[in-house]
Design a protein around this motif. Structure first.
Motif, PDB file in Angstrom:
ATOM      1  N   ASP A  31      55.400  18.733 -18.766  1.00 17.41           N
ATOM      2  CA  ASP A  31      54.045  18.889 -18.259  1.00 17.41           C
ATOM      3  C   ASP A  31      53.979  18.903 -16.730  1.00 17.41           C
ATOM      4  N   GLY A  32      54.876  18.224 -16.069  1.00 13.24           N
ATOM      5  CA  GLY A  32      54.846  18.199 -14.602  1.00 13.24           C
ATOM      6  C   GLY A  32      56.108  17.540 -14.114  1.00 13.24           C
ATOM      7  N   SER A  73      50.465  19.522  -7.397  1.00 19.23           N
ATOM      8  CA  SER A  73      49.404  18.499  -7.343  1.00 19.23           C
ATOM      9  C   SER A  73      49.964  17.317  -6.540  1.00 19.23           C
ATOM     10  N   LYS A  74      49.130  16.883  -5.578  1.00 25.21           N
ATOM     11  CA  LYS A  74      49.564  15.791  -4.698  1.00 25.21           C
ATOM     12  C   LYS A  74      48.727  14.549  -5.021  1.00 25.21           C
ATOM     13  N   LYS A 115      52.354   5.502  -2.395  1.00 21.96           N
ATOM     14  CA  LYS A 115      53.313   6.448  -1.796  1.00 21.96           C
ATOM     15  C   LYS A 115      52.932   7.864  -2.228  1.00 21.96           C
ATOM     16  N   PRO A 116      53.058   8.853  -1.290  1.00 30.34           N
ATOM     17  CA  PRO A 116      52.688  10.234  -1.644  1.00 30.34           C
ATOM     18  C   PRO A 116      53.592  10.764  -2.752  1.00 30.34           C
ATOM     19  N   TYR A 149      54.947  19.369  -9.669  1.00 28.27           N
ATOM     20  CA  TYR A 149      54.841  20.812  -9.888  1.00 28.27           C
ATOM     21  C   TYR A 149      54.579  21.082 -11.364  1.00 28.27           C
ATOM     22  N   LYS A 150      53.677  22.021 -11.616  1.00 33.76           N
ATOM     23  CA  LYS A 150      53.367  22.409 -13.006  1.00 33.76           C
ATOM     24  C   LYS A 150      53.448  23.927 -13.134  1.00 33.76           C
TER      25      LYS A 150
END
Lengths: 99, 99
Positions: free
Chosen positions: B28-29, B62-63, B69-70, B74-75
């Motif tokens: 999914d990501g 998506s961030k 923490k950042p 990716y999807k």
């Protein structure tokens, strides 16, 4: 199980090079101009891919004179034939893995 | 009959990009670091291929913050899923044509 992606051949990872090999694997020898026509690419583009395949000894070049005009013919080598087969098998395995 | 080579997607003509899509199509990501680990490539190499896939809108980013923490994930997009399938079908047709 080995990752099928690892068996992909970096040298053959380009459509034009795949097409050159696929033409040469079924034909005994091809001239630059005939290859260019079949693939529909520019001189420069074709020349750069041919150079890469030559450097890897996947194809060989034979130069001769026809009606006193210089003639260049490209042929697939045994090494090229094996590499092309291995790359096709790896592509097949990659596709199968995704289905 | 259309030449199967014509259906190959120039954007996906690279092993690393194929691998990124094949990971994202079944998950999914994925975070950058996990992708890097699975693919065994450098930061710079992975970043350049991700940028190319993003530019084509085959993947989305998506961030968010995880434990302050950042975190970048990716999807695959619907567009990417369709393009990947079409490219795999074209690869299959190219392989079949040679066999």
């Amino acid at each position: 199980m080995k990752n099928p992606f690892d068996n992909l051949d970096k040298v053959l990872e380009h459509r034009v090079r795949l097409q050159i090999m696929s033409v040469l694997v079924t034909n005994d020898g091809y001239e630059f101009s005939s290859l260019k026509e079949i693939l529909g690419v520019t001189d420069g583009n074709l020349a750069s891919h041919i150079k890469a395949l030559e450097r890897e000894k996947y194809i060989s070049v034979s130069k001769s004179f026809v009606d006193r005009k210089p003639n260049t013919k490209y042929k697939i080598t045994e090494r090229g034939r094996n590499a092309f087969k291995k790359h096709l098998d790896a592509l097949e395995a990659v596709v199968k893995q995704q289905k």
